[in-house]
Write a protein that holds these residues in place. Structure first.
Motif, PDB file in Angstrom:
ATOM      1  N   VAL B  80       0.828  -1.186   0.000  1.00 25.00           N
ATOM      2  CA  VAL B  80       0.000   0.000   0.000  1.00 25.00           C
ATOM      3  C   VAL B  80       0.872   1.249   0.000  1.00 25.00           C
ATOM      4  CG1 VAL B  80      -1.528   1.397   1.389  1.00 25.00           C
ATOM      5  CG2 VAL B  80      -1.969  -1.051   1.119  1.00 25.00           C
ATOM      6  N   LEU B  83       2.304   1.859  -3.289  1.00 22.38           N
ATOM      7  CA  LEU B  83       1.276   2.364  -4.185  1.00 22.38           C
ATOM      8  C   LEU B  83       1.033   3.841  -3.934  1.00 22.38           C
ATOM      9  CD1 LEU B  83      -1.486  -0.339  -4.466  1.00 22.38           C
ATOM     10  CD2 LEU B  83      -0.131   0.693  -6.263  1.00 22.38           C
ATOM     11  N   ARG B  84       1.116   4.192  -2.676  1.00 20.82           N
ATOM     12  CA  ARG B  84       0.917   5.597  -2.341  1.00 20.82           C
ATOM     13  C   ARG B  84       1.971   6.445  -3.039  1.00 20.82           C
ATOM     14  NH1 ARG B  84       0.349   6.199   3.751  1.00 20.82           N
ATOM     15  NH2 ARG B  84       2.596   6.285   3.889  1.00 20.82           N
ATOM     16  N   ALA B  87       1.049   6.641  -6.698  1.00 22.17           N
ATOM     17  CA  ALA B  87      -0.081   7.536  -6.938  1.00 22.17           C
ATOM     18  C   ALA B  87       0.319   8.987  -6.764  1.00 22.17           C
ATOM     19  CB  ALA B  87      -1.224   7.193  -5.994  1.00 22.17           C
ATOM     20  N   SER B  88       1.195   9.239  -5.822  1.00 26.22           N
ATOM     21  CA  SER B  88       1.517  10.642  -5.548  1.00 26.22           C
ATOM     22  C   SER B  88       2.186  11.293  -6.749  1.00 26.22           C
ATOM     23  CB  SER B  88       2.384  10.756  -4.292  1.00 26.22           C
ATOM     24  OG  SER B  88       3.727  10.440  -4.593  1.00 26.22           O
ATOM     25  N   SER B  91      -0.475  11.430  -9.799  1.00 27.21           N
ATOM     26  CA  SER B  91      -1.596  12.365  -9.737  1.00 27.21           C
ATOM     27  C   SER B  91      -1.145  13.762 -10.140  1.00 27.21           C
ATOM     28  CB  SER B  91      -2.205  12.376  -8.345  1.00 27.21           C
ATOM     29  OG  SER B  91      -1.344  13.027  -7.458  1.00 27.21           O
TER      30      SER B  91
END
Lengths: 335, 335
Positions: B80, B83-84, B87-88, B91
């Motif tokens: 997780v 993944l964060r 994603a950061s 995005s």
DNA sequence: GGATACAATGAAAGTGCTTTCAAAAACCTT
DNA sequence: AAGGTTTTTGAAAGCACTTTCATTGTATCC
């Protein structure tokens, strides 16, 4: 071989010594082209590893559907757990999982204005975010199947919990444990992008029970703090530094409760004897820390959302479904 | 209006009184068009029920704007957190994040055989999974930009950590704290699908230090247990039930270390006086529990992977990049 | 042998979008 | 008020194919 570019129909044509027309025809109506030419083209196709892009895409789009999840930037364990639920059911189907992390309202607006229109999603889950009526209307008008979590709209399926009730449960529990001086920590003014106020409802639920039992909850015992560890710890320290410190702290999110526990450890307070702590969410770590908390079935909410979504994709005529997930208090060691 | 055809961008443009350019722009970069114009176009879109054809779009676009992440089913906090990181950075770009959770080897095989051919991804991150040479070749041949995390291949970019070194760091730390009876818990036989063995390397690193210092680590003090809480707790109980129980337990994953801490609490053991605990990963919860652990910069590995990926998508001629992320020991309260 | 019918092919015109580039308009400076 | 920016916009040139239509070379018929 001229590599690193993916081959196009032009490359094939050139290699086979024919025009692109013939290649295209060969692909779409093989019987309309001379067998010799056909073999030449086929050989070129194999040699180049050519895959008609549009076709691949169309096939991809048909065979594997895509479902999207819009979520506040998933720093918080609670969102992660919901996502886990989503993924668990999705991985059994043949849907791809597309994630749209929202950091700012602009992000959300951007997604919401392009997603329904782009039509490259079969369904959408929106987590913990308010969407304005106009956006909702666009989703509906475009036939985009959508499930909302922690927010409601009459014409869209939704999954919610009763935060007020959760607050009440906590209130009753701590009163039954004999506590009379109570502290509350929560992110009462959540980030603008969310525009939802679950924490406030939790507080109100708590207050309603306290009032009914004539237990005061003075302003000074209510601290608003963002989810970050430092801020939460600070809030806990302030609460515990009060002339008459609370004997129990209700943190409206488990992550904040963890911060409170950390402060308690720093200060050498015995939990729950000297300080009881109750959280909300029941994230994984709550179990590890033996945190007493309200379970809101995070994984389950994600699962359910997708299940509802899939059933609505299969049969779009079904009416929207509104689910209220039950809350239960999990009593562990901290209160 | 000539209807019964599905509306195109031209129809929208005409109705809104702008050029197709502006409509296209509105769809792709809404903030680059005047709000008034935007509303007019939106109105036209709504009125016509316009739906851009994904196929045409992909054709014109020559890229898909999607990057995929293949990850073991993300139940583990460490994934997780990576993944964060992913994603950061994503995005901030305009890429969509598509997640492919892998539960079984079949899953992985399925993804790996269709992804490169389908060409509906611009790049791929593969986390903590071995991929066989054949699959790697397919990725490379099809020009799919790929970054591996926790696995290596000479022709694909990769991000790894030195697990052996991590084990060494732990060994040195606990020896310096005076421990001589040491227990180890880790998932030595990981699920078949992963086919990577970081835990074994961590153990070997530990052993190398112990040997050098003539501290024994008998078989009985090494327990293999899967990541699940119950199994880890069981392993801890067994270790602590030994005639001469260890004074420190090194758990090769933080989640397992948390389980050990929980057992210690159950048994009323004081940490670190009666039992010291060291973890590995430095997941978020480690901080909350004051767990001494090895930080492997999980967020950072995700970020880095995407950054490398994006730079290679931008310029495919760049050679693959191999990064070795440094590990550091974070000393907190448990050891 | 001339007319007719095809079969095989390619040039070029779509297809529905995106993107580049340049012009026009609106906004600041000084 | 002149000059410099920035913001908005549209014309036109792609993108990777599909289709239309015209051209060629033969095979067939009387």
């Amino acid at each position: 071989m001229a590599k690193n570019k993916t081959p196009t129909i032009y490359d094939v044509a050139q290699r086979a010594g024919v025009s692109i027309t013939t290649v295209s025809r060969m692909l779409n109506a093989p019987d309309k082209v001379n067998p010799e030419t056909r073999d030449r083209i086929l050989a070129a196709i194999d040699a180049l590893g050519f895959v008609p892009k549009a076709e691949a895409r169309a096939r991809a789009l048909r065979q594997t559907g895509r479902i999207g999840v819009i979520t506040p930037f998933f720093t918080a364990p609670s969102f992660v757990q919901r996502l886990r639920g989503v993924a668990s059911v999705l991985s059994k189907s043949s849907y791809e999982l597309v994630i749209y992390p929202v950091e700012t309202l602009d992000h959300l607006q951007g997604y919401l204005s392009s997603i329904p229109v782009m039509r490259n999603l079969d369904g959408l889950v929106i987590m913990s975010m308010a969407i304005d009526p106009q956006d909702a209307k666009r989703l509906i008008d475009n036939g985009m199947q959508t499930v909302l979590i922690e927010y409601q709209h009459p014409e869209l399926s939704s999954i919610v919990i009763d935060d007020f009730e959760g607050g009440r449960l906590v209130g009753e529990h701590i009163l039954s444990k004999g506590h009379r001086i109570i502290g509350f920590i929560g992110d009462i003014e959540p980030p603008e992008r969310l525009q939802i106020h679950p924490v406030l409802s939790r507080l109100k639920g708590l207050q309603s029970v306290l009032e009914k039992n004539n237990v005061p909850l003075p302003e000074a015992y209510i601290r608003s703090a963002p989810y970050m560890q430092e801020e939460s710890k600070q809030a806990a320290r302030e609460l515990l530094g009060l002339p008459q410190p609370p004997t129990v702290i209700f943190a409206a999110a488990d992550v904040q409760a963890l911060a409170v526990l950390k402060v308690a450890r720093e200060m050498g307070l015995k939990v729950p004897e000297q300080l009881a702590v109750v959280g909300f969410d029941d994230i994984d770590s709550a179990d590890y820390l033996d945190l007493t908390t309200i379970r809101q079935h995070l994984d389950e909410s994600g699962k359910l959302a997708v299940e509802i979504l899939l059933s609505h994709i299969a049969d779009p005529s079904r009416p929207p479904q509104h689910v209220n997930l039950p809350l239960i208090l999990i009593e562990r060691e901290t209160a």
